[in-house]
Design an enzyme around this catalytic site. Structure first.
Site, short mmCIF file in Angstrom:
data_model
loop_
_atom_site.label_atom_id
_atom_site.label_comp_id
_atom_site.label_asym_id
_atom_site.label_seq_id
_atom_site.Cartn_x
_atom_site.Cartn_y
_atom_site.Cartn_z
N TRP A 43 3.15 7.93 -2.40
CA TRP A 43 4.58 8.06 -2.74
C TRP A 43 4.74 8.98 -3.95
O TRP A 43 5.58 9.87 -3.96
CB TRP A 43 5.16 6.66 -3.05
N ASN A 70 1.44 3.38 -2.93
CA ASN A 70 2.04 3.80 -4.21
C ASN A 70 1.59 5.21 -4.61
O ASN A 70 2.39 6.03 -5.06
CB ASN A 70 1.62 2.85 -5.34
N HIS A 109 3.03 3.21 -8.97
CA HIS A 109 2.80 1.79 -9.29
C HIS A 109 4.01 1.21 -10.02
O HIS A 109 4.39 0.06 -9.80
CB HIS A 109 1.54 1.63 -10.14
N LEU A 160 10.39 -20.97 -4.66
CA LEU A 160 9.36 -20.09 -4.06
C LEU A 160 8.10 -20.11 -4.93
O LEU A 160 8.20 -20.17 -6.16
CB LEU A 160 9.90 -18.65 -4.01
N ASP A 162 0.83 -1.20 0.00
CA ASP A 162 0.00 0.00 0.00
C ASP A 162 0.87 1.26 0.00
O ASP A 162 1.97 1.25 0.56
CB ASP A 162 -0.89 -0.03 1.25
#
Ligand code: FPP
Length: 225
Positions: free
Chosen positions: A17, A14, A29, A124, A12
């Site tokens: 910023w 973006n 983004h 992963l 959370d």
């Protein structure tokens, strides 16, 4: 010490910023996608982490301006295309949770191809939550059980979810907000939570390391004493 097998992150901040820098939200983004790459690479080299689930697009995110939604869709397609090499190099398997139906045919194709090409990677599992909402996921799981005449039990319902992988051990949310926003409600039943004020585009591997250390030293009782 607690074992960290499944890490989940609500990415959370973006927009804030970008605003702080006088930039368009889309720039936030874009930088956010780079951080996704850095954090995923770190997790693929972590000795314990098996699953990383990232909240990339919620069922509520369609309410954003059309231009931002379109940008996020394009960014996702671009990210997946560029990322294939890194997925292979780092042995990351790509998966999704959420209802992919409303996405464009081309995005659905890239998603399916990336899943197929990375399916044997073992270090992963990176799960992107796309058009994801936990309540919606639970309802779809119940329908699956009813359609296949299965009994509604905790075990069966858990298996019928989009994420039959494992329960979340640690859930991080960036940007100072302290809510779950319909993310992994079932799977995070016993998760440890960590809220940081850092905005997602500023989030670093160094901070993640510190959070993991904090998690390691917590006492997890799972309802016992
Ligand atoms: C929250 O910031 C972030 C999102 C809704 C989308 C998350 C997307 C990314 C991290 C980038 C793309 C991801 C991939 C995997 C390519 P916000 O826009 O809600 O920020 P704000 O709360 O400051 O407005």
């Amino acid at each position: 010490m607690n074992e960290l097998k499944h890490l989940a992150i609500i990415m959370d901040g973006n927009g804030r910023w970008a605003k702080q820098r006088g930039l368009n939200r889309t720039k936030g983004h874009e930088r956010g996608a780079e951080v996704v790459r850095e954090i995923t690479t770190y997790c693929s080299n972590h000795p314990e982490i098996e699953t990383l689930t990232l909240y990339a697009f919620s069922t509520e995110n369609w309410k954003r301006p059309k231009m931002e939604v379109e940008f996020l869709m394009k960014l996702l397609g671009r990210y997946l295309k560029n990322e294939l090499q890194t997925y292979m190099k780092n042995e990351v398997r790509f998966e999704t949770i959420g209802d992919l139906e409303p996405f464009s045919k081309s995005l659905k194709n890239i998603i399916a191809q990336t899943k197929e090409k990375t399916k044997n990677n073992k270090k992963l599992i990176q799960i992107l939550a796309l058009n994801y909402g936990s309540q919606n996921e639970i309802v779809r799981a119940v329908k699956r059980l009813l359609d296949s005449n299965q009994e509604i039990t905790e075990e069966n319902l858990g298996k019928a979810l989009d994420t039959p992988y494992s329960d979340v051990d640690l859930l991080i949310r960036t940007s100072g907000e302290q809510r779950l926003s319909n993310f992994l409600l079932w799977q995070a039943a016993y998760a440890e939570f960590y809220f940081t004020k850092t905005l997602w585009p500023d989030f670093t591997v160094k901070e993640l390391n510190g959070i993991i250390e904090n998690f390691k030293n917590r006492e997890r009782k799972f309802g016992g004493i």
